[in-house]
Design a protein around this motif. Structure first.
Motif, PDB file in Angstrom:
ATOM      1  N   GLU A  49       3.276   0.095   7.949  1.00 18.87           N
ATOM      2  CA  GLU A  49       2.309  -0.769   7.295  1.00 18.87           C
ATOM      3  C   GLU A  49       2.986  -1.566   6.181  1.00 18.87           C
ATOM      4  O   GLU A  49       3.373  -2.693   6.366  1.00 18.87           O
ATOM      5  CB  GLU A  49       1.134   0.055   6.775  1.00 18.87           C
ATOM      6  N   HIS A  77       1.057   6.417  -2.082  1.00 22.69           N
ATOM      7  CA  HIS A  77       0.137   5.288  -2.250  1.00 22.69           C
ATOM      8  C   HIS A  77      -0.133   5.164  -3.744  1.00 22.69           C
ATOM      9  O   HIS A  77      -0.189   6.164  -4.437  1.00 22.69           O
ATOM     10  CB  HIS A  77      -1.186   5.602  -1.549  1.00 22.69           C
ATOM     11  N   ASP A  88      -5.663  -2.006  -3.008  1.00 24.28           N
ATOM     12  CA  ASP A  88      -4.720  -1.110  -3.659  1.00 24.28           C
ATOM     13  C   ASP A  88      -4.130  -1.785  -4.897  1.00 24.28           C
ATOM     14  O   ASP A  88      -3.972  -1.180  -5.957  1.00 24.28           O
ATOM     15  CB  ASP A  88      -3.580  -0.740  -2.699  1.00 24.28           C
ATOM     16  N   TRP A 110     -11.389  -5.712  -1.920  1.00 24.47           N
ATOM     17  CA  TRP A 110      -9.987  -6.095  -1.721  1.00 24.47           C
ATOM     18  C   TRP A 110      -9.782  -7.541  -2.205  1.00 24.47           C
ATOM     19  O   TRP A 110      -8.878  -7.836  -2.967  1.00 24.47           O
ATOM     20  CB  TRP A 110      -9.622  -5.928  -0.238  1.00 24.47           C
ATOM     21  N   TRP A 146     -13.153   3.551  -0.647  1.00 23.35           N
ATOM     22  CA  TRP A 146     -12.194   4.085   0.321  1.00 23.35           C
ATOM     23  C   TRP A 146     -11.576   5.410  -0.144  1.00 23.35           C
ATOM     24  O   TRP A 146     -11.244   5.579  -1.314  1.00 23.35           O
ATOM     25  CB  TRP A 146     -11.114   3.009   0.459  1.00 23.35           C
ATOM     26  N   MET A 198      -4.086   8.412   8.513  1.00 19.44           N
ATOM     27  CA  MET A 198      -4.094   7.864   7.153  1.00 19.44           C
ATOM     28  C   MET A 198      -3.655   8.958   6.204  1.00 19.44           C
ATOM     29  O   MET A 198      -4.460   9.716   5.688  1.00 19.44           O
ATOM     30  CB  MET A 198      -5.509   7.401   6.808  1.00 19.44           C
ATOM     31  N   ASP A 227       0.838  -1.201   0.000  1.00 18.65           N
ATOM     32  CA  ASP A 227       0.000   0.000   0.000  1.00 18.65           C
ATOM     33  C   ASP A 227       0.875   1.253   0.000  1.00 18.65           C
ATOM     34  O   ASP A 227       0.572   2.231  -0.657  1.00 18.65           O
ATOM     35  CB  ASP A 227      -0.942  -0.001   1.214  1.00 18.65           C
ATOM     36  N   ARG A 270       5.297   4.168   6.101  1.00 17.63           N
ATOM     37  CA  ARG A 270       4.823   4.101   7.480  1.00 17.63           C
ATOM     38  C   ARG A 270       4.830   2.659   7.997  1.00 17.63           C
ATOM     39  O   ARG A 270       5.326   1.743   7.338  1.00 17.63           O
ATOM     40  CB  ARG A 270       3.450   4.739   7.597  1.00 17.63           C
ATOM     41  N   TYR A 282     -14.585  -1.420   3.817  1.00 19.89           N
ATOM     42  CA  TYR A 282     -13.984  -0.131   3.428  1.00 19.89           C
ATOM     43  C   TYR A 282     -14.705   0.519   2.247  1.00 19.89           C
ATOM     44  O   TYR A 282     -14.734   1.728   2.130  1.00 19.89           O
ATOM     45  CB  TYR A 282     -12.520  -0.313   3.038  1.00 19.89           C
TER      46      TYR A 282
HETATM   47  C1  BGC Z   1      -3.901   1.032   3.766  1.00 16.47           C
HETATM   48  C2  BGC Z   1      -4.752   1.099   2.524  1.00 16.47           C
HETATM   49  C3  BGC Z   1      -5.604  -0.125   2.591  1.00 16.47           C
HETATM   50  C4  BGC Z   1      -6.555   0.165   3.706  1.00 16.47           C
HETATM   51  C5  BGC Z   1      -7.678  -0.759   3.872  1.00 16.47           C
HETATM   52  C6  BGC Z   1      -4.831   1.245   4.896  1.00 16.47           C
HETATM   53  O1  BGC Z   1      -4.233   1.345   6.115  1.00 16.47           O
HETATM   54  O2  BGC Z   1      -2.844   1.908   3.729  1.00 16.47           O
HETATM   55  O3  BGC Z   1      -4.184   1.499   1.406  1.00 16.47           O
HETATM   56  O4  BGC Z   1      -6.165  -0.544   1.431  1.00 16.47           O
HETATM   57  O5  BGC Z   1      -5.867   0.334   4.911  1.00 16.47           O
HETATM   58  O6  BGC Z   1      -8.731  -0.015   4.186  1.00 16.47           O
END
Ligand code: BGC
Length: 784
Positions: free
Chosen positions: A359, A649, A366, A419, A471, A644, A353, A357, A468
């Motif tokens: 993650e 991204h 994505d 997703w 999103w 966020m 993603d 950060r 989501y």
């Molecule tokens: C990520 C997104 C991801 C999402 C899901 C985030 O924290 O960075 O890009 O798809 O969470 O909702």
């Protein structure tokens, strides 16, 4: 190197007493696991002449392999990420030329995501060397309890955390035969995952960037600006007294006083520390971490550094570039460029993603939204093939798959359908764009299981799995104007519909019937639930839903789900939402943004798509760029705080596929580009477009330009391919010629050419069929 079958005899090994720091195991906690890297070595002698020697190796999380004092290969952050509880990938290197009579193998193994994901486990290594002698004799050297191990200068490492390297602890010659390893311990044998060859392109350092400027916002702190947000790390060159600690920190953005703003990297420490050993000039770059950044900061440098002390190392999976796009609009070119940087920054052996950060995960939404763009731009075949395997491995017995693959956390189950669709959608793309039928075969049963899971979790064919949805629309992370169930049901339809097409490709006629029928039922349910006299203007699903938006109307139009007698009306509704409600701007999140431009173009409004894309005011791509983006943001807003708010991204990068498909006009008509369409949309102020796509059939090129009364289109069709050329009719009276010969005048054919077959007029296009070769069409406006 081609994959060869061989028997693994080697054992996984580790170190008895790995020094680690604590973690509470949560994937988003401040104190991420960090620990010493492990150093392993093994010496051996060769008696005789060798004809061939190979080494097979995997070390999880990451390894660096050295033989006789030199690094082997150019892969970094290897092996590619997988679910290490199930599988690890190994690499094979030809080491024939590296071996001498006396040899040493040295391997450093770091944590990578292995430790992050499975906190009670330690780095581990497996190595097998196969030597063939000229006399036909064979010898195998394997990792086992006879290997030696130690800690070394790499005292801390973690992907989010960064690295600490104390050069004073270097063990000169540790990867050479003569080194005295009497103080090293014996390695211990441990268990480990199954192994599979790494076939996808590796992560490499692909480029070295010079900083564009350096300044000191505070005493002792020097900030370097690379002018570009990217993934990787910096290489430091420094000299100074032994024990000097130089700290490197990374950030995407800076505060108004020029200091680094760490908010967008959230809880990632993203800090590399190098402690000088006190020799002439020392150079250092990290091995087992990476960062997403545009700015790097040095602290503790002995003296005043210059622009020469730091270089940016651009790191990502080294996919080959296959696409090229350029046009007369500089903003579009810049959006294309930003997308490429965002895409590459997020190819870190899985599609991530974001790179900066805490993650950096294989978020499937994505990935599926940006996959077509990625496929036009790069050879993604092996990359996605491997990732589909990750998804397949993550499937649970109930058929569910996670939002993130590999899945590191139970909370990622079950996926939001927007997703989870990555599984079926990307498998379909591999067939559609690369003509890979085998991937459909390999995943068919698992995809079917997933669709059955979607079915079980729907009520009256409305999917209940959404989390989501659309999103990150303007002003929010959660969708405000698109009910989550609408998005989920759209993807439920998408997956069932694609599965029916896949069943057709695989000649499973019973399944074709079952899934086409189910798709029809979902379509009916979708309309029943969401279609109102006022368009897809729903029944609010939650208090934050505040009126219908573009996405709700775009999605059903994309798949022709709209009842025929409502289609014009829904298109008008969409236009109204765009033009009157949003002054020709988007109100879409990542899902709507993927489809809105295609939908507008297919319904005769490519000009509006172009206007939206080239807006410079908020919200839009032009706005991001005007505000300094060099990649794509996670949010339409310019945000400098935490939460966020990544500045790199790729999930809005789907727009780039529109450039290829509609501005250059290139898309396959049959799988693998054997027959394709060239249908350029001549929109707005565009004067020319030039593009090429290297397909599995060869390189396709297209270039068009227009002046007041002439439109020219050059195309190159690879051997064995056919193209359908849709030329725009820009004037009432016109002639068409190809290669200087006039073939059409005012819609009537005046000459027949063997290679250029006039098919007819379709709306505002004249259509020709051509075989392989190079063509140059010219349309000239005729006098009234
Ligand atoms: C990520 C997104 C991801 C999402 C899901 C985030 O924290 O960075 O890009 O798809 O969470 O909702």
């Amino acid at each position: 190197m081609p994959v060869e079958e061989f028997d693994w005899k080697a054992k996984w090994i580790t170190k008895k007493d790995p020094k680690t720091f604590e973690s509470n195991g949560d994937w988003m906690v401040k104190k991420f696991v960090q620990s010493y890297a492990m150093y392993f070595r093994k010496t051996f002698e060769i008696k005789g002449n060798i004809s061939k020697a190979k080494i097979h190796i995997s070390g999880i999380g990451y390894y660096e392999l050295r033989i006789n004092g030199a690094r082997v290969g150019d892969k970094v952050l290897d092996p590619a990420q997988t679910d290490y509880s199930k599988i690890a990938l190994y690499s094979t290197y030809d080491i024939t030329d590296l071996l001498r009579s006396q040899n040493a193998i040295g391997v450093i193994v770091g944590n990578g995501r292995h430790i992050k994901a499975y906190r009670y486990d330690f780095p581990k290594l497996i190595v097998q060397v196969e030597i063939e002698y000229k006399n036909g004799k064979k010898e195998t050297i394997i990792s086992d309890e006879n290997w030696k191990t130690s800690h070394g200068p790499l005292t801390e490492n973690g992907i989010y955390y960064g690295e600490k390297y104390d050069a004073r602890l270097e063990m000169k010659g540790w990867d050479e035969f003569d080194f005295d390893d009497s103080k090293w311990e014996m390695a211990i044998v441990t268990d480990g995952p199954k192994l599979s060859p790494e076939i996808m392109p590796p992560i490499r350092v692909v480029k070295t960037l010079k900083p564009v400027k350096m300044y000191s916002p505070k005493d002792g702190i020097y900030v370097y600006d690379f002018g570009q947000n990217f993934t990787g790390w910096v290489r430091l060159h420094a000299s100074g007294p032994k024990g000097t600690e130089i700290k490197l920190r990374y950030a995407e953005v800076v505060n108004s006083d020029g200091t680094l703003n760490f908010s967008t990297i959230r809880n990632a420490e993203a800090t590399d520390i190098y402690i000088l050993k006190g020799e002439d000039t020392e150079s250092y770059e990290p091995r087992f971490t990476y960062h997403g950044f545009r700015y790097a900061q040095i602290e503790g440098f002995p003296g005043v550094p210059t622009l020469e002390n730091i270089e940016g190392r651009v790191v990502h999976t080294d996919v080959e570039s296959t696409g090229d796009f350029y046009c007369s609009n500089e903003l579009i070119n810049q959006i294309h460029k930003n997308t490429l940087w965002a895409q590459l920054s997020n190819l870190m052996s899985v599609p991530t993603d974001c790179p900066q950060r805490d993650e950096r995960l294989g978020w499937m939404g994505d990935a599926q939204l940006s996959a077509e763009e990625a496929i036009y731009n790069f050879d993604m075949h092996e990359f996605y093939k491997k990732w589909l395997k990750d998804i397949q491995l993550s499937q649970r017995s109930d058929g569910s798959i996670p939002d993130v693959a590999p899945a590191y956390n139970a909370s990622f189950y079950p996926a939001d359908p927007a997703w989870g669709t990555a599984y079926i959608t990307i498998a379909w793309y591999l067939y559609w764009y690369y003509n890979d039928r085998s991937v459909l075969e390999e995943h068919y049963e698992s995809m079917k299981k997933y669709v059955e899971f979607l079915k079980v979790n729907s009520e009256n064919n409305i999917s209940k799995l959404g989390k989501y949805g659309d999103w990150c629309p303007p002003g929010s992370v959660f969708p405000k104007r698109t009910p989550v169930e609408l998005t989920s049901t759209f993807y439920y339809y998408n997956d069932v519909y694609l599965l029916s097409k896949i069943a057709d490709v695989l000649k499973k006629s019973d399944d074709v019937d079952v899934y086409s029928q189910l798709a029809e039922e979902i379509k009916l349910a979708f309309n029943k639930r969401f279609l109102t006299p006022n368009g897809y203007d729903v029944i609010r699903m939650s208090p934050i839903d505040s009126g219908t938006g573009q996405t709700s109307n775009v999605l059903p139009l994309f798949y022709d789900m709209v009842p025929q007698d409502r289609k014009t009306d829904i298109v008008q509704k969409l236009l109204n939402l765009i033009m009157n409600d949003q002054d020709c701007h988007l109100d879409t999140g990542i899902v709507g943004t993927k489809y809105i431009f295609d939908v507008l173009s297919e319904n005769g409004y490519a000009d509006i798509a172009y206007r939206i894309i080239t807006q410079e005011s908020y919200p839009g791509f032009g706005y991001m760029i005007k505000e300094g983006a060099t990649t794509l943001w996670e949010r339409w807003e310019k945000l400098m705080g935490g939460g966020m708010n990544s500045h790199n991204h790729v999930m809005f990068g789907s727009v780039d596929a529109w450039f290829y498909k509609y501005l250059a006009g290139l898309s396959p008509i049959v799988a693998g580009w054997k027959r394709f369409r060239v249908k350029p949309y001549v929109v707005g102020d565009l004067k020319y477009v030039s593009s090429s796509v290297r397909t599995v059939k060869g390189n396709i090129e297209v270039a068009w330009e227009r002046t007041n009364n002439v439109f020219k289109l050059k195309i190159s069709v690879p051997a064995g391919c056919e193209a359908e050329v849709h030329l725009p009719i820009l004037w009432e009276k016109y002639s068409v010629s190809e290669n200087g010969k006039e073939i059409l005048k005012d819609g009537k054919q005046i000459r027949k050419e063997k290679e250029v077959i006039f098919v007819g007029q379709e709306g505002d296009r004249v259509v020709f069929d051509v075989n392989s070769g190079n063509y140059e069409f010219t349309i000239v406006q005729n006098e009234e």
